[in-house]
Design a protein around this motif. Structure first.
Motif, PDB file in Angstrom:
ATOM      1  N   LEU A 166       0.858  -1.063  -0.033  1.00 26.35           N
ATOM      2  CA  LEU A 166      -0.183   0.122   0.138  1.00 26.35           C
ATOM      3  C   LEU A 166       0.803   1.145   0.040  1.00 26.35           C
ATOM      4  O   LEU A 166       2.001   1.371   0.694  1.00 26.35           O
ATOM      5  N   PRO A 167       0.304   1.988  -0.868  1.00 29.65           N
ATOM      6  CA  PRO A 167       1.199   3.711  -0.871  1.00 29.65           C
ATOM      7  C   PRO A 167       1.314   4.074   0.737  1.00 29.65           C
ATOM      8  O   PRO A 167       0.112   4.396   1.305  1.00 29.65           O
ATOM      9  N   LEU A 168       2.387   4.918   1.083  1.00 30.32           N
ATOM     10  CA  LEU A 168       2.294   5.283   2.370  1.00 30.32           C
ATOM     11  C   LEU A 168       2.113   6.965   2.048  1.00 30.32           C
ATOM     12  O   LEU A 168       2.722   7.377   1.196  1.00 30.32           O
ATOM     13  N   ASN A 169       1.359   7.188   3.026  1.00 32.39           N
ATOM     14  CA  ASN A 169       0.871   8.768   2.896  1.00 32.39           C
ATOM     15  C   ASN A 169       1.292   9.644   3.857  1.00 32.39           C
ATOM     16  O   ASN A 169       1.436  10.784   3.606  1.00 32.39           O
ATOM     17  N   THR A 170       1.749   9.151   5.180  1.00 35.87           N
ATOM     18  CA  THR A 170       2.266  10.257   6.115  1.00 35.87           C
ATOM     19  C   THR A 170       3.533   9.468   6.864  1.00 35.87           C
ATOM     20  O   THR A 170       4.205   8.480   6.513  1.00 35.87           O
TER      21      THR A 170
ATOM     22  N   SER B 115       7.027   5.450   9.319  1.00 40.72           N
ATOM     23  CA  SER B 115       7.531   4.762  10.682  1.00 40.72           C
ATOM     24  C   SER B 115       6.960   3.380  11.189  1.00 40.72           C
ATOM     25  O   SER B 115       7.590   2.504  11.234  1.00 40.72           O
ATOM     26  N   ALA B 116       5.574   3.081  10.806  1.00 43.60           N
ATOM     27  CA  ALA B 116       4.885   1.956  10.927  1.00 43.60           C
ATOM     28  C   ALA B 116       5.755   0.863  10.103  1.00 43.60           C
ATOM     29  O   ALA B 116       5.647  -0.155  10.422  1.00 43.60           O
ATOM     30  N   ALA B 117       5.761   1.387   8.770  1.00 45.25           N
ATOM     31  CA  ALA B 117       6.483   0.293   7.726  1.00 45.25           C
ATOM     32  C   ALA B 117       7.730   0.128   8.037  1.00 45.25           C
ATOM     33  O   ALA B 117       8.086  -1.341   8.043  1.00 45.25           O
ATOM     34  N   LEU B 118       8.494   0.875   8.604  1.00 40.30           N
ATOM     35  CA  LEU B 118      10.063   0.549   8.873  1.00 40.30           C
ATOM     36  C   LEU B 118      10.072  -0.412  10.325  1.00 40.30           C
ATOM     37  O   LEU B 118      10.785  -1.368  10.410  1.00 40.30           O
TER      38      LEU B 118
END
Length: 136
Positions: A27-31, A36-39
């Motif tokens: 999913l594309p990251l928007n914020t 941070s959550a993805a990392l």
């Protein structure tokens, strides 16, 4: 920290970042919170026998518009009192995290806003604290 361990840690970090086939979230990251959550979702702390309760490590990195890493990540903080081997284990864990995660799927808006700017994230290993809380 001994100079040799610092150089080895940085070499591991750089090599892992440059040579990796990435496993990128879809999913594309928007914020920034989503970045941070993805990392954090990609980060796996070192094995317990190489870890330190409460160890913290902070990494500063920059990204390109397309979510690729720009330049080299930099360790800006490590918990005081950690041994050279513990620090190296956490640096390797960070390098593997970047290898698994990069490039990140930025939305166009986030990519434009974040491109070239420093992004800093701190990881804290709380596994041993959680185990102690569960003990009878």
């Amino acid at each position: 920290m001994r100079k040799g361990h610092a150089l080895v840690g940085l070499a591991v970090l750089t090599t892992a970042v440059r040579g990796a086939a990435a496993q990128t979230p879809q999913l594309p990251l928007n914020t920034l919170n989503e970045v941070s959550a993805a990392l954090r979702a990609c980060w796996v702390p070192p094995p317990l026998d190489q870890s330190r309760a409460g160890m913290q490590i902070t990494v500063q990195m920059s990204f390109r518009r397309n979510g690729e890493l720009f330049g080299h990540p930099r360790i800006t903080f490590e918990s005081a009192g950690a041994s050279d081997d513990e620090r190296l284990a956490y640096r390797v864990a960070v390098a593997k995290m970047i290898k698994r995660c990069a490039p990140l799927p930025f939305s166009n808006a986030l990519g434009n806003a974040l491109a070239g700017r420093p992004f800093t994230i701190r990881f804290t290993d709380q596994r041993k604290f959680r185990q102690a809380e569960k003990a009878p």
